[in-house]
Design an enzyme around this catalytic site. Structure first.
Site, PDB file in Angstrom:
ATOM      1  N   HIS A 191       0.701  -1.527  -0.331  1.00  0.00           N
ATOM      2  CA  HIS A 191      -0.079   0.333  -0.257  1.00  0.00           C
ATOM      3  C   HIS A 191       0.722   1.679  -0.188  1.00  0.00           C
ATOM      4  CE1 HIS A 191      -3.985  -2.520   0.686  1.00  0.00           C
ATOM      5  NE2 HIS A 191      -2.990  -3.138   1.284  1.00  0.00           N
ATOM      6  N   ASN A 205     -10.939  -2.785   2.067  1.00  0.00           N
ATOM      7  CA  ASN A 205     -10.020  -3.134   0.593  1.00  0.00           C
ATOM      8  C   ASN A 205     -11.502  -2.538  -0.259  1.00  0.00           C
ATOM      9  OD1 ASN A 205      -7.404  -3.580   0.475  1.00  0.00           O
ATOM     10  ND2 ASN A 205      -7.495  -6.102   0.183  1.00  0.00           N
TER      11      ASN A 205
END
EC number: 1.11.1.6
Length: 509
Positions: free
Chosen positions: A78, A151
């Site tokens: 990320h 997510n």
């Protein structure tokens, strides 16, 4: 003596000109980090005109040293992200399911910060990559910060945190070639049949969102809510975009990545700046805790969804983003989310991936940002005050009462425990050891992947097959190709046949 040195008069005149130059119109004074005024921010101190630099030039050394340290280690996953501030407003009564204070009344608003991100690429990677997107929300509640770290897909590739480092290594740059390798990606998936469901999501039409505004967000994991009576419920979070789903196909994603690697960042920034505030509606699926043991799927398996027919979506509220960060590094790069930041009325479930993340996320931030990262403005509580016995360490704030004790219990009126657990206790049974997840009636690695495939239109299936075949055909080992094909055959016979034919056609070319 100064008057005997060459060019002394010229040097002196230059010095006089510098001293008598017009002063800037600003009243603010440029200083060193210690607060001393800086006389010249344009020229380094030298040994005479044109001479070598002087070690005594404290301003130069401080400026270069700080510049060398402007970057911190990027997130392992990320890394590439964007963020914004906003609020969450409750629209529906959910007090029968949770005693969380920020969800306690219709109309109640809570400030928040959100970070969107890709998963596998580095900080400089393109936004329009085929990759899951992080959807992390920090609610600044009056009972402390609540972090919901999810997510843009409701499932994930694996269900045990022990496999996570290996999974990420297979998706990141190869240590020898320095680039992402189809051999590594598909070899790991060949040995991880539970990934078939998420692969079907990723390679389908939602694999490349057109922007962060045009995608859904999911808590993905199963969490626990507890109401005021102590009753426990398991929940899944769904943030449905109010802008509508918009996605890119493979060709569009590749083109946009080349034209503007910052496409999603640009879109989010500009939409908020012009007053077009993106929003999402939060829904939850709710399962009474007593039903979990006999549910047809393991409800704590991150590779599976709860069908809406079993547990319909129930609306909770609205998330709105209305302010951009002032400094991307300070507020986006240094933002730190951890799924173990719960508030009363919300807690974890036995989801093994969630349990692993309860440790891993906070530990990653202690490494990247330091043990006092929670004191950074973007991470600090805003609607309450952190009050504990944590002291010292790198970048420690000195905003402590000088008489305060750093131990507990004490006799000096320091903060004390509440004696009220955040959530209901989880029932345990059995023996310690390494265990596979408990099997439920319809637990397998392929059923839900097949269900997802059968929901697709013919055009969607064609694009899915083409996306899978495009990557799998690049794999050099035949046995790895065959193992992956077997997974798609197990999910749906037609699915397997079409992928196999497409792969063989590409490999023959």
């Amino acid at each position: 003596m100064l008057h005997t040195l060459p060019h002394a008069e010229a040097d002196f005149r230059a010095l006089v000109r510098k001293v008598t130059m017009p002063k800037p119109t600003t009243t603010r004074r440029l200083t060193t980090e210690a607060g001393a005024p800086i006389a010249d921010n344009q020229n380094s101190a030298t040994a005479g005109v044109g001479g070598p630099l002087l070690l005594q030039d404290q301003h130069l050394l401080e400026k270069l040293a700080r510049f060398n340290r402007e970057r911190i280690p990027e997130r392992v996953v990320h890394a590439r992200g964007s963020g914004a501030y906003g609020y969450f407003e409750v629209t529906d009564d959910v007090t029968g399911f949770t005693r969380a204070d920020f969800l306690s009344a219709v109309g109640r608003r809570t400030d928040l910060f959100i970070r969107f991100s890709t998963v596998a690429d580095n900080l400089g990677g393109p936004d329009a990559a085929r990759d899951p997107r992080g959807f992390a929300v920090k609610f600044y509640t009056e009972e402390g910060n609540y972090d919901l770290v999810g997510n843009n897909t409701p499932v994930f590739f694996i269900k045990d945190p022990l496999k996570f480092p290996d999974f990420i290594h297979s998706q990141k740059r190869d240590p020898f070639t320095g680039k992402q390798e189809p051999d590594n990606v598909w070899d790991f998936w060949a040995h991880s049949p539970e990934a078939t469901h998420q692969i079907t999501w990723l390679m389908g039409d939602r694999g490349i969102p057109a922007s962060y505004r045009h995608m859904n967000g999911y808590g993905s994991h199963t969490y626990q809510w507890t109401n005021a009576a102590g009753e426990a419920f398991f929940v899944k979070y769904h943030f449905k975009t109010n802008q509508g789903i918009r996605c890119l196909d493979a060709a569009q994603g590749a083109e946009l990545s080349g034209k503007d690697p910052n496409s999603h960042q640009t879109d989010l920034l500009q939409s908020i700046e012009r007053g077009v505030y993106p929003s999402w509606t939060l829904y939850v699926q709710i399962m009474p805790a007593a039903e979990a043991a006999d549910y047809r799927f393991n409800p704590f398996d991150l590779t599976k969804v709860w069908p809406h027919a079993d547990h319909p979506l129930q609306r909770v509220g609205r998330l709105v983003l209305d302010r951009n960060p002032d400094n991307v590094f300070a507020e986006v790069e240094q933002s730190a989310f951890s799924p173990n930041n719960f508030v009363p009325g919300i807690g974890p479930s036995p989801d093994k991936m969630l349990q692993g993340r309860l440790f891993a996320y906070a530990d990653a931030h202690r490494y990247r940002l330091g043990v006092n990262h929670t004191q950074l403005p973007v991470n600090a509580p805003k609607a309450t005050v952190a009050d504990n016995y944590g002291r010292d360490g790198l970048m420690a704030s000195n905003a402590y009462d000088r008489h305060a004790k750093n131990y507990e219990p004490n006799s000096y009126s320091g903060p004390a425990q509440s004696d009220q657990p955040l959530s209901a206790p989880l029932a345990l049974t059995g023996h310690t050891g390494t265990h596979a997840a408990p099997a439920h009636a319809k637990d397998d690695d392929f059923f839900q992947a097949g269900e997802l495939y059968r929901l697709m239109s013919e055009d969607e299936k064609n694009r899915l097959v083409a996306n899978i075949a495009g990557g799998l055909a690049q794999v050099s080992r035949d046995d790895v190709v065959e193992k992956n094909l077997a997974h798609f055959h197990a999910a749906d016979p037609e699915y397997g046949k079409r992928v196999e034919a497409a792969v063989h056609e590409l490999r023959e070319d």
